[in-house]
Scaffold this motif. Structure first.
Motif, PDB file in Angstrom:
ATOM      1  N   GLN A   1      29.432 106.901  48.227  1.00  0.00           N
ATOM      2  CA  GLN A   1      28.753 107.513  47.028  1.00  0.00           C
ATOM      3  C   GLN A   1      27.770 106.514  46.403  1.00  0.00           C
TER       4      GLN A   1
ATOM      5  N   CYS B   1      40.709 104.723  40.465  1.00  0.00           N
ATOM      6  CA  CYS B   1      39.460 105.907  40.268  1.00  0.00           C
ATOM      7  C   CYS B   1      39.081 106.162  38.778  1.00  0.00           C
TER       8      CYS B   1
ATOM      9  N   ASP C   1      43.256 113.454  45.091  1.00  0.00           N
ATOM     10  CA  ASP C   1      42.547 113.381  46.340  1.00  0.00           C
ATOM     11  C   ASP C   1      42.798 112.232  47.240  1.00  0.00           C
ATOM     12  N   LEU C   2      42.725 111.107  46.570  1.00  0.00           N
ATOM     13  CA  LEU C   2      42.897 109.801  47.254  1.00  0.00           C
ATOM     14  C   LEU C   2      44.144 109.481  47.857  1.00  0.00           C
TER      15      LEU C   2
ATOM     16  N   THR D   1      41.810 113.860  39.062  1.00  0.00           N
ATOM     17  CA  THR D   1      41.620 114.680  40.381  1.00  0.00           C
ATOM     18  C   THR D   1      41.213 113.948  41.399  1.00  0.00           C
ATOM     19  N   GLU D   2      40.312 113.016  41.178  1.00  0.00           N
ATOM     20  CA  GLU D   2      39.962 112.077  42.324  1.00  0.00           C
ATOM     21  C   GLU D   2      41.007 111.047  42.618  1.00  0.00           C
TER      22      GLU D   2
ATOM     23  N   ARG E   1      35.142 105.619  50.228  1.00  0.00           N
ATOM     24  CA  ARG E   1      34.499 106.802  49.141  1.00  0.00           C
ATOM     25  C   ARG E   1      33.380 106.200  48.125  1.00  0.00           C
TER      26      ARG E   1
ATOM     27  N   ASN F   1      40.373 109.023  37.282  1.00  0.00           N
ATOM     28  CA  ASN F   1      40.082 110.217  37.164  1.00  0.00           C
ATOM     29  C   ASN F   1      41.285 110.878  37.919  1.00  0.00           C
TER      30      ASN F   1
END
Length: 198
Positions: free
Chosen positions: A78, A29, A37-38, A33-34, A74, A31
């Motif tokens: 997107q 990711c 979440d993942l 935060t991502e 995901r 990132n």
């Protein structure tokens, strides 16, 4: 098996891999935060489908497959592009690479032993996803070719060619990073290693 025993087994078998999954998610990711979440979504899916896990097999590889599929879903939602070069081109590029050669330490593996972490992280993040995931699974997670093929849903020959090409790209990125830093002293050994001189 009752729900309590189910949860206990899941914790024993699957939750022990939380850190490894997070690191893999972070590399995919790029990132935090991502990635968090993942991993959370991966564990939720794994828990819901824990009856499909075959006890005694590699749970970490099973979790990596769920993580990868969740990530790709995901990315597709997107509308981002995931796959770059033609697969036939990859196969031809890595045709000479064999599993026995992989058993020997490569210049890339020697380089990883000496390289500065920041340069390695940036180089890995710069790899196209199809190469990055295979390099991460092979060199950082120490998955076998067979496990990687299962996780990524690709033939073993494709695993080998992607790994070969990914390591080449990684080497070029690291050499470029060291050139930018005007390599001197201790870094000279790493630079020579990246060039394949050592």
């Amino acid at each position: 098996m009752g729900s309590r025993e189910w949860r206990e087994e899941f914790e024993e078998v699957a939750l022990v891999h939380l850190d490894r999954l997070y690191h893999m998610a972070l590399r995919l990711c790029q990132n935090r935060t991502e990635a968090e979440d993942l991993v959370q979504e991966t564990y939720l899916r794994a828990f819901r489908h824990f009856d499909q896990f075959d006890p005694g097999t590699n749970c970490r590889a099973w979790l990596f497959a769920i993580l990868r599929n969740t990530f790709l879903n995901r990315v597709k939602r997107q509308g981002r592009e995931i796959l770059e070069p033609d697969e036939g081109e990859l196969e031809r590029g890595g045709a000479g690479f064999s599993e026995t050669m992989a058993a020997l330490p490569t210049p890339e593996e020697e380089l990883v032993k000496h390289v500065v972490d920041g340069d390695l992280v940036r180089a890995l993040e710069g790899l196209p996803l199809r190469f990055r995931e295979v390099v991460l699974l092979a060199d950082l997670e120490e998955c076998s070719y067979k496990e990687i093929a299962r996780i990524c849903g690709i033939p073993m020959g494709t695993v080998m060619s992607r790994l070969f090409r990914g390591r080449q790209l990684l080497r070029k990125a690291l050499v470029a990073a060291f050139r930018e830093r005007k390599v001197a002293g201790r870094d000279q050994v790493v630079y020579q290693c990246a060039q394949g001189d050592i």
